[in-house]
Write a protein that holds these residues in place. Structure first.
Motif, PDB file in Angstrom:
ATOM      1  N   UNK A  97       0.838  -1.192   0.000  1.00  0.00           N
ATOM      2  CA  UNK A  97       0.000   0.000   0.000  1.00  0.00           C
ATOM      3  C   UNK A  97       0.880   1.251   0.000  1.00  0.00           C
ATOM      4  N   UNK A  98       0.827   1.991  -1.076  1.00  0.00           N
ATOM      5  CA  UNK A  98       1.644   3.189  -1.215  1.00  0.00           C
ATOM      6  C   UNK A  98       1.360   4.258  -0.178  1.00  0.00           C
ATOM      7  N   UNK A  99       0.173   4.224   0.415  1.00  0.00           N
ATOM      8  CA  UNK A  99      -0.130   5.226   1.438  1.00  0.00           C
ATOM      9  C   UNK A  99       0.810   5.086   2.636  1.00  0.00           C
ATOM     10  N   UNK A 100       1.365   3.894   2.828  1.00  0.00           N
ATOM     11  CA  UNK A 100       2.363   3.714   3.897  1.00  0.00           C
ATOM     12  C   UNK A 100       3.613   4.551   3.621  1.00  0.00           C
ATOM     13  N   UNK A 101       3.998   4.652   2.352  1.00  0.00           N
ATOM     14  CA  UNK A 101       5.141   5.498   1.982  1.00  0.00           C
ATOM     15  C   UNK A 101       4.839   6.974   2.244  1.00  0.00           C
ATOM     16  N   UNK A 102       3.614   7.378   1.929  1.00  0.00           N
ATOM     17  CA  UNK A 102       3.221   8.768   2.142  1.00  0.00           C
ATOM     18  C   UNK A 102       3.272   9.101   3.631  1.00  0.00           C
ATOM     19  N   UNK A 103       2.688   8.244   4.441  1.00  0.00           N
ATOM     20  CA  UNK A 103       2.666   8.474   5.885  1.00  0.00           C
ATOM     21  C   UNK A 103       4.079   8.494   6.461  1.00  0.00           C
ATOM     22  N   UNK A 104       4.886   7.535   6.066  1.00  0.00           N
ATOM     23  CA  UNK A 104       6.257   7.470   6.562  1.00  0.00           C
ATOM     24  C   UNK A 104       7.055   8.701   6.133  1.00  0.00           C
ATOM     25  N   UNK A 105       6.864   9.135   4.900  1.00  0.00           N
ATOM     26  CA  UNK A 105       7.557  10.338   4.417  1.00  0.00           C
ATOM     27  C   UNK A 105       7.154  11.548   5.246  1.00  0.00           C
ATOM     28  N   UNK A 106       5.874  11.691   5.491  1.00  0.00           N
ATOM     29  CA  UNK A 106       5.354  12.817   6.262  1.00  0.00           C
ATOM     30  C   UNK A 106       5.991  12.875   7.648  1.00  0.00           C
ATOM     31  N   UNK A 107       6.027  11.749   8.325  1.00  0.00           N
ATOM     32  CA  UNK A 107       6.603  11.735   9.668  1.00  0.00           C
ATOM     33  C   UNK A 107       8.117  11.849   9.650  1.00  0.00           C
ATOM     34  N   UNK A 108       8.764  11.375   8.614  1.00  0.00           N
ATOM     35  CA  UNK A 108      10.211  11.555   8.512  1.00  0.00           C
ATOM     36  C   UNK A 108      10.568  13.027   8.342  1.00  0.00           C
ATOM     37  N   UNK A 109       9.684  13.773   7.740  1.00  0.00           N
ATOM     38  CA  UNK A 109       9.930  15.212   7.587  1.00  0.00           C
ATOM     39  C   UNK A 109       9.831  15.931   8.929  1.00  0.00           C
ATOM     40  N   UNK A 110       9.214  15.282   9.894  1.00  0.00           N
ATOM     41  CA  UNK A 110       9.089  15.912  11.207  1.00  0.00           C
ATOM     42  C   UNK A 110       8.187  17.121  11.196  1.00  0.00           C
ATOM     43  N   UNK A 111       7.248  17.113  10.269  1.00  0.00           N
ATOM     44  CA  UNK A 111       6.373  18.278  10.105  1.00  0.00           C
ATOM     45  C   UNK A 111       4.960  17.997  10.595  1.00  0.00           C
ATOM     46  N   UNK A 112       4.777  16.984  11.427  1.00  0.00           N
ATOM     47  CA  UNK A 112       3.437  16.592  11.847  1.00  0.00           C
ATOM     48  C   UNK A 112       2.691  17.720  12.551  1.00  0.00           C
ATOM     49  N   UNK A 113       3.424  18.647  13.158  1.00  0.00           N
ATOM     50  CA  UNK A 113       2.770  19.736  13.870  1.00  0.00           C
ATOM     51  C   UNK A 113       2.621  20.996  13.019  1.00  0.00           C
ATOM     52  N   UNK A 114       3.043  20.939  11.770  1.00  0.00           N
ATOM     53  CA  UNK A 114       2.955  22.110  10.888  1.00  0.00           C
ATOM     54  C   UNK A 114       2.096  21.791   9.685  1.00  0.00           C
ATOM     55  N   UNK A 115       1.338  22.767   9.212  1.00  0.00           N
ATOM     56  CA  UNK A 115       0.577  22.565   7.984  1.00  0.00           C
ATOM     57  C   UNK A 115       1.178  23.367   6.833  1.00  0.00           C
ATOM     58  N   UNK A 116       1.823  24.481   7.122  1.00  0.00           N
ATOM     59  CA  UNK A 116       2.423  25.308   6.078  1.00  0.00           C
ATOM     60  C   UNK A 116       3.772  24.737   5.667  1.00  0.00           C
ATOM     61  N   UNK A 117       4.015  24.706   4.386  1.00  0.00           N
ATOM     62  CA  UNK A 117       5.235  24.150   3.832  1.00  0.00           C
ATOM     63  C   UNK A 117       5.902  25.208   2.973  1.00  0.00           C
ATOM     64  N   UNK A 118       6.974  25.843   3.458  1.00  0.00           N
ATOM     65  CA  UNK A 118       7.637  26.860   2.632  1.00  0.00           C
ATOM     66  C   UNK A 118       8.256  26.201   1.401  1.00  0.00           C
TER      67      UNK A 118
END
Length: 123
Positions: A28-49
């Motif tokens: 399931x590719x959504x696992x890659x999306x979730x893992x990428x998101x948390x690896x970015x450490x941006x879980x507490x931010x919504x804005x992405x410069x």
């Protein structure tokens, strides 16, 4: 059913974003999306410069998410190419935007492109 006896053969039109990486054991590719998101450490931010450095981080996080999801010791060239092309197209899409929502805009757009390019390049 395909006439190709090779078990890994997938026609691009049969490839979906969810199953694009099933040939690498990622069901399931959504696992890659979730893992990428948390690896970015941006879980507490919504804005992405939207800087080049931010897209470098996105690309790197996706590569590490991929490596953490497979038993391969490296990243196959066709996966690297899919990531590079997806990054370029995603940067083009968001050019001129000051910020975009990482979770709902940037990462999904990036992954759709990675999966699409991967479906084509893995042939």
């Amino acid at each position: 059913m395909s006439n190709d006896p090779t078990p890994s053969h997938h026609a691009a039109e049969e490839c979906t974003t969810t199953a694009s990486f099933d040939d690498h054991g990622i069901v399931d590719g959504s696992d890659l999306v979730t893992s990428t998101y948390y690896r970015l450490g941006e879980a507490d931010r919504t804005a992405f410069p939207l800087t080049e450095a931010a897209f470098d981080r996105l690309e790197s996080a996706f590569l590490w998410a991929y490596l953490g999801s497979v038993e391969e010791s490296g990243v196959p060239r066709h996966v690297e190419l899919a990531i590079e092309d997806a990054r370029a197209r995603t940067e083009e899409e968001f050019a001129g935007s000051e910020e975009a929502d990482l979770r709902t805009e940037v990462l999904p757009a990036f992954y759709r492109r990675v999966a699409g390019f991967h479906c084509i390049y893995r042939e």
